[in-house]
Each structure stands twice: as C-alpha cells, then as structure tokens.
Design an enzyme around this catalytic site. Sequence first.
Site, PDB file in Angstrom:
ATOM      1  N   LYS A   1       0.848  -0.979   0.115  1.00 42.85           N
ATOM      2  CA  LYS A   1      -0.005   0.061   0.009  1.00 42.85           C
ATOM      3  C   LYS A   1       0.857   1.339   0.004  1.00 42.85           C
ATOM      4  CE  LYS A   1      -1.720   2.920   2.087  1.00 42.85           C
ATOM      5  NZ  LYS A   1      -1.641   4.319   1.657  1.00 42.85           N
TER       6      LYS A   1
ATOM      7  N   GLU B   1       9.573   1.188  10.840  1.00 43.70           N
ATOM      8  CA  GLU B   1      10.605   2.283  10.792  1.00 43.70           C
ATOM      9  C   GLU B   1       9.892   3.379  10.732  1.00 43.70           C
ATOM     10  OE1 GLU B   1      13.544   1.107  10.245  1.00 43.70           O
ATOM     11  OE2 GLU B   1      13.760  -0.751   9.207  1.00 43.70           O
TER      12      GLU B   1
ATOM     13  N   GLU C   1      10.928  15.890  15.452  1.00 42.88           N
ATOM     14  CA  GLU C   1      11.202  15.844  13.935  1.00 42.88           C
ATOM     15  C   GLU C   1      10.312  16.866  12.978  1.00 42.88           C
ATOM     16  OE1 GLU C   1       9.419  12.339  11.961  1.00 42.88           O
ATOM     17  OE2 GLU C   1      11.421  11.651  11.237  1.00 42.88           O
TER      18      GLU C   1
ATOM     19  N   CYS D   1      13.918  10.168   6.926  1.00 43.74           N
ATOM     20  CA  CYS D   1      13.768   9.701   8.252  1.00 43.74           C
ATOM     21  C   CYS D   1      15.064   9.835   8.872  1.00 43.74           C
ATOM     22  CB  CYS D   1      13.277   8.307   8.327  1.00 43.74           C
ATOM     23  SG  CYS D   1      14.319   7.242   7.336  1.00 43.74           S
TER      24      CYS D   1
HETATM   25  P1  NAD Z   1       2.421   8.462   7.522  1.00 45.46           P
HETATM   26  O1  NAD Z   1       2.617   7.748   8.957  1.00 45.46           O
HETATM   27  O2  NAD Z   1       1.167   9.531   7.574  1.00 45.46           O
HETATM   28  O3  NAD Z   1       2.092   7.522   6.586  1.00 45.46           O
HETATM   29  C1  NAD Z   1       2.952   6.610   5.878  1.00 45.46           C
HETATM   30  C2  NAD Z   1       2.008   5.480   5.176  1.00 45.46           C
HETATM   31  O4  NAD Z   1       1.000   4.926   6.280  1.00 45.46           O
HETATM   32  C3  NAD Z   1       1.075   5.929   3.820  1.00 45.46           C
HETATM   33  O5  NAD Z   1       1.218   4.998   3.263  1.00 45.46           O
HETATM   34  C4  NAD Z   1      -0.156   6.163   4.580  1.00 45.46           C
HETATM   35  O6  NAD Z   1      -1.211   6.247   3.664  1.00 45.46           O
HETATM   36  C5  NAD Z   1      -0.115   5.121   5.784  1.00 45.46           C
HETATM   37  N1  NAD Z   1      -1.281   5.375   6.661  1.00 45.46           N
HETATM   38  C6  NAD Z   1      -1.782   6.472   7.261  1.00 45.46           C
HETATM   39  N2  NAD Z   1      -2.542   6.349   8.346  1.00 45.46           N
HETATM   40  C7  NAD Z   1      -2.844   4.903   8.303  1.00 45.46           C
HETATM   41  C8  NAD Z   1      -3.421   4.116   9.307  1.00 45.46           C
HETATM   42  N3  NAD Z   1      -4.313   4.584  10.083  1.00 45.46           N
HETATM   43  N4  NAD Z   1      -3.557   2.883   8.944  1.00 45.46           N
HETATM   44  C9  NAD Z   1      -2.689   2.301   8.096  1.00 45.46           C
HETATM   45  N5  NAD Z   1      -1.984   2.992   7.165  1.00 45.46           N
HETATM   46  C10 NAD Z   1      -1.893   4.448   7.296  1.00 45.46           C
HETATM   47  O7  NAD Z   1       3.890   9.107   7.136  1.00 45.46           O
HETATM   48  P2  NAD Z   1       4.426  10.138   6.172  1.00 45.46           P
HETATM   49  O8  NAD Z   1       4.159  11.395   6.679  1.00 45.46           O
HETATM   50  O9  NAD Z   1       3.820   9.680   4.939  1.00 45.46           O
HETATM   51  O10 NAD Z   1       6.006   9.994   6.234  1.00 45.46           O
HETATM   52  C11 NAD Z   1       6.675  10.571   6.958  1.00 45.46           C
HETATM   53  C12 NAD Z   1       7.210   9.746   8.293  1.00 45.46           C
HETATM   54  O11 NAD Z   1       7.752   8.524   7.865  1.00 45.46           O
HETATM   55  C13 NAD Z   1       8.296  10.586   9.098  1.00 45.46           C
HETATM   56  O12 NAD Z   1       8.091  10.612  10.420  1.00 45.46           O
HETATM   57  C14 NAD Z   1       9.599   9.836   8.685  1.00 45.46           C
HETATM   58  O13 NAD Z   1      10.454   9.890   9.638  1.00 45.46           O
HETATM   59  C15 NAD Z   1       9.026   8.514   8.379  1.00 45.46           C
HETATM   60  N6  NAD Z   1      10.094   7.745   7.870  1.00 45.46           N
HETATM   61  C16 NAD Z   1      10.670   6.709   8.422  1.00 45.46           C
HETATM   62  C17 NAD Z   1      11.670   5.906   7.734  1.00 45.46           C
HETATM   63  C18 NAD Z   1      12.418   4.925   8.290  1.00 45.46           C
HETATM   64  O14 NAD Z   1      13.053   4.153   7.694  1.00 45.46           O
HETATM   65  N7  NAD Z   1      12.577   4.854   9.805  1.00 45.46           N
HETATM   66  C19 NAD Z   1      11.845   6.095   6.451  1.00 45.46           C
HETATM   67  C20 NAD Z   1      10.894   7.248   5.610  1.00 45.46           C
HETATM   68  C21 NAD Z   1       9.863   7.878   6.270  1.00 45.46           C
END
Ligand code: NAD
Length: 487
Positions: free
Chosen positions: A183, A258, A389, A292
């Site tokens: 997804k 992650e 962050e 991240c």
């Molecule tokens: P997000 O958590 O809003 O979304 C990530 C994914 O989760 C998207 O596909 C989104 O559609 C899905 N999602 C959102 N709500 C959901 C729910 N209730 N149930 C299931 N899936 C859901 O994050 P973002 O804003 O897209 O990304 C930024 C964040 O990701 C930052 O905090 C960043 O640090 C983190 N990140 C971490 C890593 C790592 O490897 N540690 C890598 C990249 C990004």
Amino acid sequence: MATNVKALLPFNTEHCFIGGCWRPSQSAERVVLHNPSNAQALCQIAAGNADDIDAAVAAATNALQTEWGGYSALQRGRVLARMGQLVTDNVELLATLEAADVGKPLSQARADAIALARYLEFYAGAADKVHGETLPYLDGYTVYTLREPHGVTGHIVPWNYPMQIIGRSVGAALTMGNACVLKPAEDACLTALMFADIARQAGLPDGALNVVPGIGEVAGAALASHPGVKHLSFTGSVGVGEAIQTQAARNIVPVTLELGGKSPQLVFDDADLHEALPFLVNAGIQNAGQTCSASSRILVQRGVYDAVLELMAEKYRGLRVGPAEADYELGPLISAEQKKRVEGYLAQDTLLDLIAQGVLVDEATDEGYFVVPRLYACTDPQHVLAQQEIFGPVQVVIPFDDEAQAVAIANGTEFGLVASVWTQNGARQMRLAKKLKAGQVFINNYGAGGGVELPFGGVGKSGHGREKGFEALYGFSTLKTVAAKHG
Ligand code: NAD
C-alpha cells in the site's frame, strides 16, 4: 515544465495491480496526485478500499499455494535479478516520475532508482544463501533449523523515498518467498505502480506482488488489520506506527516499524572539518529534509563551534531551492500541508539564532511548496526545534563541552535512528559507538552512501526490527526447528 505522466506509463494509473494484472478498483473514489513543484494535477489514482485489499490478500494467498509457492530460492533470485535489470533499464523513467510526484530533485530521484535496482541485485544474490543451522543435541538426534516465509506480508510505505523503501522491504520479503501486498502513500505512488509493472514484465508469478493504492485510514487500515496478513512492515510516522502495532497485536503477527528520527552528528575539536562539512549539511537538506535519517542536530565541541557554524553557513548561502525537474540542491516539500507544518515549527524559532539560509531561485513560483533551508545556532538542546522531527530543511547546531555532555545531548530525544561521530581519536570512536542510542552509528562519515548491505532500523520511538542487508531476510522469515530422533 508539465510532466505528462499518463503518457509515460504503460498502464492505467487508476487501476490496482492484483493477481498479476491491472484491474479497476472496487472503489469509485479517486485521489488526485499533484506535482509539488507547481501544484498542478498529475493524474488520478484509485482510492483502494477494503474489498481491494481483500482481493489482493486472496491473490497473494493463492500465489503461495501455486506457482510462486513452488519456486526454489534460486528461481526467486533469478526473477529478482530480472526485476533489478528492468529497474536499471528504466532509471530515467522512474526518476522522472519521482521528481514529478515527490518533488525530489532529478539527480536525487535518479539515485533512488539506482538504489532500488541495487536492493534487487543484492537480494537476488542473497536468495539462495540464507540457510538454517544444525544444532548439537542429545545422542541419537539430528536437529536443524529451517527458514520459512511468513506467508502474506503487508507493506505500508510513505511518500518520501518510495523506491528505496519498496526495495528494502518488498525486495527482502520476496527473496524469502513471501507474497506481498503493498500500500503506497496517497501523496506519491507512481514509482510504486511502475514497480508493479516491472515485476509483471520480469515474469514474477501472479499474485507474488500486489499493489493497492489508497488513503491510509482506508486501504492502509484494511491491510494492517487483515487476518490473512502474517507480517506487517510499516515505514512512516510514529502516530500511525502505534496504530499499526496495535493492529498487529490484535492478529498476533510480527511487525517491523521504521519510524522517525532526530539524528545527531557529533563533531569533536580534533575532527577533520573539511571532510565532515559536506556530510554535516547534505544529511540535513537531502530530499528537503524529508528523510527519516536526516541529521537535523549537529553537536559541536566548543573549540570548533564558531568554525563549524561559519563553514556550514557558507554552504547554506549557496543552497538553491527550485523545481525538482531543474535539479537544484533542494526541491519543494511534498504538499501544502507539509509546508504549513514545517512553517509552524519555524514560527517557534524565537529563542534561536538564524545563522544562514538558502536561496529560492526565480523559477520557483508561489504555487510550489518551497521552503528555504535554515541553519540555526541553538544553546538549548530541549528547544522544540532540537527535539521534534520537523521533516523539513532545518538544522540546529548545538555546542557541547566534553564527551559526556555530547552523549547526553545526543541521546536526549525520544528517537534513536542514526548517529555519527567526527573525531580522529580511535578510543573515543569505539566508546561512542557503544554509548550512542541509535540503530546505526557512523564514524567519520554519515549514511555510508545508503549501504543496502547494512542493517537499518531504530530504537526508541524510531521503531524496531531491521531492514536492509541479511538482517531483513531473517525478519521476513520465521525459524522452524526440526528435531529428528533416529537412535
Ligand atoms: P504517515 O505515517 O502519515 O504515512 C505512511 C503510510 O502510512 C502511508 O502509506 C499512509 O497512507 C499510511 N497510513 C496513514 N494512516 C494509516 C492508518 N491509520 N492505517 C494504516 N496505514 C496508514 O507518514 P508520512 O507522513 O507519509 O511519512 C513521514 C514519516 O515517515 C516521518 O515520520 C518519517 O520519519 C517516517 N519515515 C521513516 C523511515 C524509516 O526508515 N525509519 C523512512 C521514511 C520515512
């Protein structure tokens, strides 16, 4: 410059990829993707729903019982190698899509596509090299372990590095013989869709990979709670990670999280500052800080504090921000919402000294979601900009007196993803590698060029579980112990 992404893609962007073919979504809803550099609509994608997720999980389950489930490790490796080659053949297309969809400067988008190919190459080679052990036991027994796939694995990925995250998570899961349901993020998912088509072209058996685009609260939540999913891999924010872990607990399935970071680089008086400088800055501004593992905190020993600030400031003044396609050092942020969020943090900078900032180029119009990078001097490690962050191009430079204080500041956030130490003192390098709270510690470098071979993941609120390298293959498999009594 408008990118006609529909003309570039060999499939209908409003479809889901399920069971080896492109199919209409069972939802009538659509999401419009925008180019962050100019806010123009790129195309529509399906807002997949729980029925689409059901169909994808059913297709994955079927794949495990049919052709894909019967593949040997060697066969899995070979199909991954073909996928890697096709990614390599399509690097320019993938980079163009990512630049338009994520707003990532073209050369950074190209590097992500190359990294995706590299993950597939690495895992293709690793597929037939993961093995169990024989264990000494009682007389008359032979005991050994087998590594087996979990079954159907769910992969929920964010928008900031779609290709790299798909490579490390889906790549590793397929290597171990799992069948995946992916997804992608609703803000940017064109390369995820193209990846599905590349898998099809490479001859990956039907149902081994399924991609359902859609919004998190609908498609993501349906995938996370689906009883047919036997492992979850989530990359994203802490809040959603918590929800995913709760869902995983309800179904008693393992989960890899992650999450975010506030990663420090520690610069000691004896560091080679000119060697360190590009890493200090690039690790903060790459992908406009939406990384991240961004290094958003630079901790500097007092003897070189002013010198580091001045060197970094000089670099900052040369950083250009502009449309992704024009390939400056920084592109826009992903969305108007993300820009507002980052500006909300910047509005709280009153107790900090703004040392330097980058330049918005003339081509950057008001419609794009541009934020100019900012460098702050910060004497309070507890300041909100030094603790949370931001996910934007903002770095704070914090002074310290000695090693103990440096470690206390470095470990003084709720995160623990990456850290680095810049010093020529070998004993200090070894001490700090142990003392720093992080999943990866770099000595006299930062990020080690991405390193697909190097296990990656966090501690604390940065998450748990490891992706990349062979560790990911252990995570995407379950261990069975076989004890044979033969006398
Ligand atoms: P997000 O958590 O809003 O979304 C990530 C994914 O989760 C998207 O596909 C989104 O559609 C899905 N999602 C959102 N709500 C959901 C729910 N209730 N149930 C299931 N899936 C859901 O994050 P973002 O804003 O897209 O990304 C930024 C964040 O990701 C930052 O905090 C960043 O640090 C983190 N990140 C971490 C890593 C790592 O490897 N540690 C890598 C990249 C990004």
